[in-house]
Write an enzyme that holds these catalytic residues in place. Structure first.
Site, short mmCIF file in Angstrom:
data_model
loop_
_atom_site.label_atom_id
_atom_site.label_comp_id
_atom_site.label_asym_id
_atom_site.label_seq_id
_atom_site.Cartn_x
_atom_site.Cartn_y
_atom_site.Cartn_z
N ASP A 1 3.18 1.48 -4.58
CA ASP A 1 2.39 2.39 -5.40
C ASP A 1 2.04 1.60 -6.65
O ASP A 1 2.92 1.26 -7.44
CB ASP A 1 3.23 3.63 -5.75
CG ASP A 1 2.53 4.58 -6.72
OD1 ASP A 1 1.48 4.20 -7.29
OD2 ASP A 1 3.04 5.69 -6.92
N VAL A 2 0.77 1.28 -6.83
CA VAL A 2 0.39 0.37 -7.92
C VAL A 2 0.61 0.96 -9.30
O VAL A 2 0.52 0.24 -10.30
CB VAL A 2 -1.08 -0.11 -7.78
CG1 VAL A 2 -1.24 -0.96 -6.53
CG2 VAL A 2 -2.06 1.05 -7.82
N LYS B 1 -13.42 0.60 -13.81
CA LYS B 1 -13.85 -0.71 -13.34
C LYS B 1 -14.35 -1.59 -14.49
O LYS B 1 -14.22 -2.81 -14.47
CB LYS B 1 -14.91 -0.55 -12.26
CG LYS B 1 -14.38 0.06 -10.97
CD LYS B 1 -13.25 -0.76 -10.37
CE LYS B 1 -12.83 -0.26 -9.01
NZ LYS B 1 -11.75 -1.11 -8.41
N ILE C 1 -20.17 -1.27 0.11
CA ILE C 1 -19.43 -1.92 1.19
C ILE C 1 -19.08 -0.90 2.26
O ILE C 1 -18.87 0.28 1.96
CB ILE C 1 -18.11 -2.54 0.68
CG1 ILE C 1 -18.34 -3.33 -0.61
CG2 ILE C 1 -17.50 -3.46 1.72
CD1 ILE C 1 -17.05 -3.76 -1.24
N ASP D 1 0.86 -1.16 0.00
CA ASP D 1 0.00 0.00 0.00
C ASP D 1 0.91 1.23 0.00
O ASP D 1 2.13 1.11 0.16
CB ASP D 1 -0.90 0.00 1.26
CG ASP D 1 -2.24 0.70 1.02
OD1 ASP D 1 -2.22 1.87 0.60
OD2 ASP D 1 -3.28 0.07 1.26
N TYR E 1 -14.65 6.39 -12.69
CA TYR E 1 -14.75 5.17 -11.88
C TYR E 1 -15.44 4.06 -12.66
O TYR E 1 -14.94 2.92 -12.72
CB TYR E 1 -15.52 5.47 -10.59
CG TYR E 1 -15.46 4.33 -9.60
CD1 TYR E 1 -14.32 4.11 -8.84
CD2 TYR E 1 -16.55 3.46 -9.42
CE1 TYR E 1 -14.25 3.07 -7.92
CE2 TYR E 1 -16.49 2.42 -8.51
CZ TYR E 1 -15.34 2.23 -7.77
OH TYR E 1 -15.27 1.19 -6.88
N THR F 1 -16.46 0.53 3.81
CA THR F 1 -15.02 0.74 3.75
C THR F 1 -14.72 2.22 3.93
O THR F 1 -15.59 3.08 3.70
CB THR F 1 -14.45 0.28 2.41
OG1 THR F 1 -14.99 1.09 1.36
CG2 THR F 1 -14.76 -1.19 2.14
#
Length: 258
Positions: free
Chosen positions: A63-64, A167, A196, A37, A163, A198
Site C-alpha cells: 500500500d503506497v 501529477k 494509454i 501492489d 488528478y 490500461t
C-alpha cells in the site's frame, strides 16, 4: 546482455496494466525485480507467470500510502538481492464516480476524493522515494522514475482537479529530488504518458463518443500500448540515461505538442 543486468529494481503498482508491463520488461532485460501492489491475487499471478518464464521477480503486498509497507519492500530487496538500484513509482489512481466516469467538476469534488487521489498519487511517491534513497546511497547511486502524466503539465488533460494537482506535484517533487541527490549519484526523472490502454482508463473510453473526442486530440490518433511507456521507463532506469536527471519524458502521441 540485458539493459538492466546486475540491477535490482522496485516497482509499485505492478499487478496489472503499465506496472505489470514494466515488471516483465525489466526482468527480461536482466533486472531482479521486487514489485508490489494492493491487488495481491493479480500480483501473485504476475509473479508466477514471470517465474515460469525464468525471470527473477518477487511480489510483496504494498500500500503506497503505508510507511511500514515501503520499509518492508525496500528491506526485502536488500535482503534478497543485496542492494537497490532503481525505483519506479508507478502506482496511481484517478477519481472514480458513479457510472465509471473520471471527469468531475471542482465543486462536485469531495474532500475525501481529493485526499485519496493525493495520498496515492503524491504521498505514495514521497514515501517510496524517502524509503529508497538510503538503500540507493548504500548501493552507491540509483535511478528513481516517477510516473506523472501529461495531466501534470497541462490542465487540458483530465477534468479532475485532484488528478491534475497530484501529477503536477509528482513533476516538481521529481525535480527537487534530482537536484538534492545528484551529488550522491541518485538520479530522478518523471515520465508523462498520454492516453494509454490500461485498466484504469477503460471506463473513460467505454463510451464511443467520449473515446472519439479524446482520440481526436491525439495527433497519432490512438492510445499507447503499455509497453510503449515501459520502454521509456526502462531507458531512464538503465545506465544509458546516466547523465539524465530532473528531466520530463513525455510519451503522449503528440498531445501537448499542439
Amino acid at each position: 546482455m540485458g539493459r538492466m543486468d546486475d540491477k535490482v529494481a522496485i516497482i509499485s503498482g505492478g499487478a496489472r496494466g503499465m506496472g505489470a508491463e514494466e515488471v516483465r520488461l525489466f526482468a527480461r532485460e536482466g533486472a531482479k525485480v521486487v514489485f508490489g501492489d494492493i491487488l495481491d491475487e493479480l500480483g501473485q499471478q504476475v509473479e508466477a507467470d514471470c517465474r515460469a518464464e525464468g525471470l527473477d521477480v518477487a511480489y510483496a503486498h504494498l500500500d503506497v500510502t503505508s510507511e511500514d509497507d515501503w520499509r518492508a519492500i525496500v528491506a526485502l530487496a536488500e535482503e534478497r538481492y543485496g542492494k537497490l538500484d532503481a525505483l519506479v513509482n508507478n502506482a496511481g489512481i484517478s477519481i472514480s464516480v458513479e457510472g465509471g466516469a473520471r471527469n468531475i467538476s471542482l465543486e462536485d469534488t469531495s474532500v475525501e476524493q481529493w485526499d485519496r487521489v493525493m495520498d496515492i498519487n503524491s504521498k505514495g511517491v514521497f514515501l517510496g522515494t524517502r524509503a529508497a534513497i538510503p538503500a540507493m546511497r548504500r548501493a552507491g547511486g540509483g535511478s528513481i522514475i516517477n510516473i506523472s502524466s501529461i495531466a501534470g503539465m497541462t490542465g487540458a488533460w483530465s477534468r479532475s482537479h485532484p488528478y491534475n494537482a497530484s501529477k503536477g506535484a509528482v513533476r516538481l517533487f521529481t525535480k527537487a529530488t534530482a537536484v538534492q541527490h545528484a551529488r550522491e549519484g541518485i538520479r530522478a526523472n518523471s515520465v508523462h504518458p498520454g492516453p494509454i490502454m490500461t485498466p484504469m482508463s477503460e471506463s473513460t473510453y467505454a463510451d464511443p463518443e467520449v473515446a472519439a473526442q479524446r482520440l481526436a486530440l491525439v495527433p497519432l490518433g490512438r492510445r499507447a500500448h503499455p509497453i510503449e511507456v515501459a520502454y521509456g521507463v526502462l531507458y531512464l532506469a538503465s545506465d544509458e540515461a546516466s547523465f539524465v536527471t530532473g528531466a520530463e519524458l513525455v510519451i503522449d502521441g503528440g498531445c501537448i505538442a499542439q
